[in-house]
Scaffold this active site. Structure first.
Site, PDB file in Angstrom:
ATOM      1  CG  ASP A  82      -1.954   1.003   1.286  1.00  0.00           C
ATOM      2  OD1 ASP A  82      -2.399   1.422   0.201  1.00  0.00           O
ATOM      3  OD2 ASP A  82      -2.371   1.394   2.396  1.00  0.00           O
ATOM      4  CG  HIS A  83      -0.408   4.844   0.041  1.00  0.00           C
ATOM      5  ND1 HIS A  83      -0.824   5.813  -0.826  1.00  0.00           N
ATOM      6  CD2 HIS A  83      -1.528   4.420   0.684  1.00  0.00           C
ATOM      7  CE1 HIS A  83      -2.126   6.001  -0.711  1.00  0.00           C
ATOM      8  NE2 HIS A  83      -2.579   5.157   0.205  1.00  0.00           N
ATOM      9  CG  HIS A 220      -6.108   4.684  -2.092  1.00  0.00           C
ATOM     10  ND1 HIS A 220      -5.011   4.336  -1.342  1.00  0.00           N
ATOM     11  CD2 HIS A 220      -5.960   4.071  -3.285  1.00  0.00           C
ATOM     12  CE1 HIS A 220      -4.228   3.553  -2.067  1.00  0.00           C
ATOM     13  NE2 HIS A 220      -4.774   3.376  -3.256  1.00  0.00           N
ATOM     14  N   GLY A 221      -9.082   5.579   0.832  1.00  0.00           N
ATOM     15  CA  GLY A 221      -9.819   6.408   1.781  1.00  0.00           C
ATOM     16  C   GLY A 221     -11.290   6.015   1.888  1.00  0.00           C
ATOM     17  CG  ASP A 266      -5.402   1.476   7.914  1.00  0.00           C
ATOM     18  OD1 ASP A 266      -5.679   0.808   8.933  1.00  0.00           O
ATOM     19  OD2 ASP A 266      -4.282   1.974   7.745  1.00  0.00           O
TER      20      ASP A 266
END
Ligand code: G3H
Ligand code: 13P
Ligand code: ZN
Length: 321
Positions: A82-83, A220-221, A266
């Site tokens: 991730d990222h 995302h988010g 997350d």
């Protein structure tokens, strides 16, 4: 069961019109909660590991923990970086056997972002792994509606559909993280703001029209920051602001139907874990056995993941398609 390739999870999700939940893993309890929830819901799952998680838990521990979880489960599980912020980190994860990586160069100018992604794609594809890139910035509600075209306007920061096509074609990435008003954390929106779902539709259509097919988009988010979790945290001594706000689950549901194949969560796991731990300590201030607070934390995360895969992502029941 061995790890399942991310490519295979995506192909099935696109065909079945559901989204795969990509849940962040930082420790054993989170991992167990996610995998057990997916197992019970017969859902495919993606475990994602950030640089921060690797620094916190140690890459070897994470790898071994995931190996254990995968060996004890029957459902398809993919492991994703991730990222990823450098080529070197992406390479490390590919070499360790992750099934996909994200290279996040979204803060770079357009051409530089493409160049960095292309380098990772080159390496990943040689090893038969897939890559997620990101175009646009995850600024959430920060844009100023009144300044279209400026650096803090939607047009300056959100993913532009035509640029998305050029980005995918030139970088070769296999999936694209979009910026449509989404952002990380527990304070995403102000008032009644929502995701820009019309833009999401336009991105999907532009990719389709350009001959890129039913191209996998990533949200995302995507935590919804459930009110009851925030209230529970505050009831038991937390001090989360009254302005916490997540993406309404109804928005995620539309995003899934429009074509977000991977949905990243997350923050909601963190909230669930924190609420459970705070409750134990508030009710039993004498408690000091970690199993007595990490156990309830794991159970609460598991309930949350079961809810997400069943009622929001609709991937429950699709593990064996
Ligand atoms: O998008 C970020 C994820 O929530 C991971 O966060 O970098 O604190 O591990 P982290
Ligand atoms: P949240 O902060 O909304 O959970 O987003 C997580 C994420 O995007 C991980 O990459
Ligand atoms: Zn993210």
């Amino acid at each position: 069961m061995p790890l399942t390739h991310t490519k295979e999870l995506f192909a099935k999700a696109l065909k079945g019109k559901y989204a795969v939940g990509a849940f962040n893993v930082n420790n054993m309890e989170l991992l167990q909660a996610i995998v057990e929830a997916c197992e019970e819901e017969k859902a495919p799952g993606m475990l994602q590991i950030s640089r921060g998680a690797r620094n916190y838990a140690n890459p070897v521990y994470l790898k071994k923990l995931i190996e254990a979880a995968v060996s004890l489960s029957n459902i398809p599980i993919a492991v994703h970086l991730d990222h990823g912020d450098t080529f070197e980190l992406c390479k490390e994860c590919i070499d360790e056997g992750f099934t996909s990586v994200m290279i996040d160069a979204s803060h770079e100018p357009f051409d530089k972002n493409i160049e960095i992604c292309h380098k990772v794609v080159d390496y990943a594809h040689k090893h038969n792994f897939v890559v997620e890139g990101e175009l646009g910035q995850l600024v959430g509600a920060k844009f100023d509606e009144g300044e279209e075209g400026g650096s803090h306007s939607k047009e300056g920061l959100y993913t532009n559909p035509q640029q998305a096509v050029e980005f995918v074609q030139r970088s070769g990435v296999d999936s694209l993280a979009v910026a449509i008003g989404n952002s990380h954390g527990a304070y995403k929106f102000k008032g009644t703001q929502h995701l820009d779902l019309e833009r999401l539709k336009a991105i999907k259509k532009a990719l389709m029209d350009a001959g890129l097919g039913d191209y996998p988009l990533v949200l995302h988010g995507a935590s919804s920051v459930p009110r009851d979790l925030v209230e529970e945290i505050n009831k038991y001594g937390g001090k989360m602001g009254s302005d916490t706000a997540g993406v309404p689950e109804a928005d995620i549901e539309v995003a899934r139907r429009v074509g977000c194949t991977k949905v990243n969560i997350d923050t909601d796991l963190r909230l669930a874990m924190t609420a459970a731990i705070r409750k134990v300590f508030a009710e039993n201030p004498k408690e000091f056995d970690p199993r007595k607070y990490l156990g309830p934390a794991r159970a609460k995360v598991k309930d949350l993941v079961r809810h997400k895969v069943r009622n929001v992502l609709y991937c429950a029941g699709h593990a064996f398609d």
